[in-house]
Motif scaffolding. Sequence first.
Motif, mmCIF file in Angstrom:
data_model
loop_
_atom_site.group_PDB
_atom_site.id
_atom_site.type_symbol
_atom_site.label_atom_id
_atom_site.label_comp_id
_atom_site.label_asym_id
_atom_site.label_seq_id
_atom_site.Cartn_x
_atom_site.Cartn_y
_atom_site.Cartn_z
ATOM 1 N N TRP A 1 8.310 37.562 57.472
ATOM 2 C CA TRP A 1 8.213 36.113 57.645
ATOM 3 C C TRP A 1 7.280 35.728 58.792
ATOM 4 O O TRP A 1 6.604 34.688 58.716
ATOM 5 N N LEU B 1 11.413 39.791 53.877
ATOM 6 C CA LEU B 1 10.046 39.311 53.880
ATOM 7 C C LEU B 1 9.455 39.438 55.282
ATOM 8 O O LEU B 1 10.162 39.239 56.270
ATOM 9 N N MET C 1 4.285 33.183 58.060
ATOM 10 C CA MET C 1 4.227 31.900 58.759
ATOM 11 C C MET C 1 2.976 31.785 59.631
ATOM 12 O O MET C 1 2.384 30.707 59.743
#
Length: 302
Positions: free
Chosen positions: A157, A155, A161
């Motif tokens: 990330w 992913l 985030m």
Amino acid sequence: MLFPPARDPQAVKGVTFGLAAYIMWGCFPLFFALFDGIPAFEILIHRIVWSCVFLVVLITMLSRWSPVITALSQPRRLGRVLICAVLIGFNWGLYIYAVESNQVLQASLGYFLTPLVNVALGMLVLREVMARLQLVALGLAGLAIAIQFALLGELPWISLMLALSFGSYGLFRKQVPLDGLSGLFVETLLLFPLALLALTWLSWQGNSHFMIDVPMSVLLAVSGVITALPLMAFAGAARRLRLSTLGFLMYINPTIQFIIALTIFGEPLGTIQLATFIMIWFGLALYSWSSWQSRPHQPPIR
């Protein structure tokens, strides 16, 4: 017509402020790339400390202490401000880490995703009814992330985030009755004691880079000014422009970061990543078109 007529001096000034804010934000990778060898955690600490110091001077010069004092005199209402402070601090730190680890493409993707995350949060948290094109845009973004996960085995990330933290920050920030300048100061003020303790601990351990190298120390202090300047320009734009115009200008920031990542930092862009970027860009185009079509027909705020 997207931009107001040129004969409106306030609108022209608003566009100028907006361009300045988003161009400065877009060029942030060039600034944070200068901190070679300094951990992202330490840069974040200095960014909080020096932002707070600079904002004290700025608010004093502008005589803007009244809303700050009002907010601080009601500690029971500071809960949402504290959440905003934690979210923006996390976002700052992760963004610095992305630059230091040569993942500016992921950072730019995160800020491209942010408007679509806002749509999702509005639907899930605020129970807002979304237009059909906005839902399609959200589905395209989700599909793009799923393709990256399925074909690349991981992913993005950092992108997720950054988008989630900044989108959540916007959600809570809407519930805080403070202007941009006062709100940023109260947020950094709440983080200031922790940042000061962390800075003291780093110095005690002999791991602090501050006051070791003069040019680097100056850069660490300047990070506070760099944080506040685009926010001030954005506040000037927000007072003079329609939200639809601001929404269009918003894409300047991640676009500049995307170009910097490819042309200056030389980050690789694989076929799958490019395909997912194109899907998200198409989703953003649908989202922007839907927002533009549903905009209220009212004169800009002056």
